[in-house]
Design an enzyme around this catalytic site. Structure first.
Site, PDB file in Angstrom:
ATOM      1  N   GLU A  80       0.694  -1.207  -0.167  1.00 51.47           N
ATOM      2  CA  GLU A  80       0.002  -0.024   0.119  1.00 51.47           C
ATOM      3  C   GLU A  80       0.692   1.349   0.000  1.00 51.47           C
ATOM      4  O   GLU A  80       0.419   2.543   0.537  1.00 51.47           O
ATOM      5  CB  GLU A  80      -0.868  -0.060   1.161  1.00 51.47           C
ATOM      6  CG  GLU A  80      -2.021  -1.120   1.278  1.00 51.47           C
ATOM      7  CD  GLU A  80      -3.031  -0.925   2.231  1.00 51.47           C
ATOM      8  OE1 GLU A  80      -4.081  -0.372   1.695  1.00 51.47           O
ATOM      9  OE2 GLU A  80      -2.898  -0.933   3.357  1.00 51.47           O
ATOM     10  N   HIS A  99      -0.562   5.302   7.870  1.00 50.33           N
ATOM     11  CA  HIS A  99      -1.863   4.576   7.492  1.00 50.33           C
ATOM     12  C   HIS A  99      -2.007   3.554   8.502  1.00 50.33           C
ATOM     13  O   HIS A  99      -1.061   2.604   8.775  1.00 50.33           O
ATOM     14  CB  HIS A  99      -1.543   3.878   6.202  1.00 50.33           C
ATOM     15  CG  HIS A  99      -2.536   2.823   6.010  1.00 50.33           C
ATOM     16  ND1 HIS A  99      -3.956   3.020   5.654  1.00 50.33           N
ATOM     17  CD2 HIS A  99      -2.438   1.515   5.594  1.00 50.33           C
ATOM     18  CE1 HIS A  99      -4.768   2.017   5.572  1.00 50.33           C
ATOM     19  NE2 HIS A  99      -3.732   1.061   5.366  1.00 50.33           N
ATOM     20  N   HIS A 101      -4.998   0.428  10.748  1.00 47.60           N
ATOM     21  CA  HIS A 101      -6.104  -0.150  10.970  1.00 47.60           C
ATOM     22  C   HIS A 101      -6.646  -0.153  12.281  1.00 47.60           C
ATOM     23  O   HIS A 101      -7.230  -1.004  12.787  1.00 47.60           O
ATOM     24  CB  HIS A 101      -5.998  -1.693  10.394  1.00 47.60           C
ATOM     25  CG  HIS A 101      -5.419  -1.717   9.048  1.00 47.60           C
ATOM     26  ND1 HIS A 101      -4.612  -2.958   8.806  1.00 47.60           N
ATOM     27  CD2 HIS A 101      -5.240  -1.038   8.035  1.00 47.60           C
ATOM     28  CE1 HIS A 101      -4.002  -2.905   7.662  1.00 47.60           C
ATOM     29  NE2 HIS A 101      -4.441  -1.616   7.144  1.00 47.60           N
ATOM     30  N   HIS A 169     -11.711  -0.947   6.046  1.00 45.24           N
ATOM     31  CA  HIS A 169     -10.103  -1.302   6.214  1.00 45.24           C
ATOM     32  C   HIS A 169      -9.203  -0.463   7.219  1.00 45.24           C
ATOM     33  O   HIS A 169      -8.893  -1.077   8.104  1.00 45.24           O
ATOM     34  CB  HIS A 169      -9.775  -0.589   4.579  1.00 45.24           C
ATOM     35  CG  HIS A 169      -8.308  -0.837   4.510  1.00 45.24           C
ATOM     36  ND1 HIS A 169      -7.896  -0.450   3.285  1.00 45.24           N
ATOM     37  CD2 HIS A 169      -7.177  -0.983   5.218  1.00 45.24           C
ATOM     38  CE1 HIS A 169      -6.372  -0.392   3.080  1.00 45.24           C
ATOM     39  NE2 HIS A 169      -6.151  -0.872   4.478  1.00 45.24           N
TER      40      HIS A 169
HETATM   41 MN    MN Z   1      -4.226  -1.040   5.080  1.00 45.36          MN
END
Ligand code: MN
Length: 238
Positions: A80, A99, A101, A169
């Site tokens: 990603e 980033h 989760h 996500h």
């Molecule tokens: Mn991710």
């Protein structure tokens, strides 16, 4: 190499950022943090495909705005990485991207609810988080931002916000420094927990946009204070 190497201080700070985010429960085996290159704004630094809690100096690699390695390496890259490249490309003001989760944020994305600033520590949420719906961009997928097209669509959803929720996500936050992006990732999760619990009591009066802006300036002007504290508890870095 047609560009200078990043400073050793920045590389070390990015290792520390990875370890802080793991220690604070924002990332686990997954998730990543990057910082814009301090000597070449068209590049950014990101670890190789490693759990953030294990990242060491030698793992930090340099990427270009196409999301591909700008240096030779045999290490695997995060799938990603295009989250980072496309946000740096579209937001010259952004110096760092996280980033994750982190779990308390997930209920908001799947119900289309925004994270909004519930206290002065999360003024960076402003008028609320943005929301990215991946199926609008690509139909049915594995939800991952695995190419430049999806990265671009995510960056468009982020717009001028500091936080974008990714349905089913996770989320991505940005900041004007590495310290502030780490701070915001930690407090986006805190804000989500508080918003969920306050919601059970009744309608929430959030900070309005002006309060949020004023609080952000005051609190984030002192972001080095929590950064020093969080740095103390990560142990030795390699
Ligand atoms: Mn991710």
């Amino acid at each position: 190499m047609k560009f200078a190497a990043p400073s050793a201080e920045l590389v070390e700070k990015l290792v520390i950022a990875n370890r802080i985010l793991f220690n604070q429960g924002v990332v686990d085996g997954f998730g990543h943090v990057s910082v814009r290159h301090d000597k070449s704004p068209e590049h950014f630094l990101l670890s190789c495909n490693r759990a953030p809690g294990l990242v060491k100096r030698a793992d930090i690699l340099t990427y270009g705005m196409d999301g591909e390695l700008a240096v030779e390496s045999n290490q695997r890259s995060y799938l990603e990485r295009y989250i980072h490249s496309e946000i740096y490309r579209s937001r010259p003001d952004v110096m760092s991207v996280v980033h994750s989760h982190s779990v308390s944020v997930i209920p908001f994305g799947v119900t289309g609810q925004r994270l909004r600033p519930i206290f002065h520590m999360s003024g960076f949420l402003g008028s609320g988080s943005a929301l990215f719906e991946i199926s609008d961009a690509a139909g049915n997928t594995d939800l991952l931002i695995r190419n430049t097209g999806l990265g671009k669509a995510l960056a468009e959803s982020l717009g001028k916000h500091n936080c974008v929720l990714m349905r089913g996500h996770g989320s991505t936050v940005v900041g004007p420094s590495l310290e502030s992006a780490v701070y915001r990732a930690i407090y986006a999760e805190e804000n989500a927990k508080l918003q969920l619990s306050a919601n059970a009591l009744g309608p929430i009066r959030f900070l309005n946009e002006e309060e949020a802006e004023l609080a952000m300036i005051t609190v984030e002007g002192q972001v080095i204070r929590p950064w020093e504290l969080w740095s103390k508890s990560i142990g030795q870095i390699e």
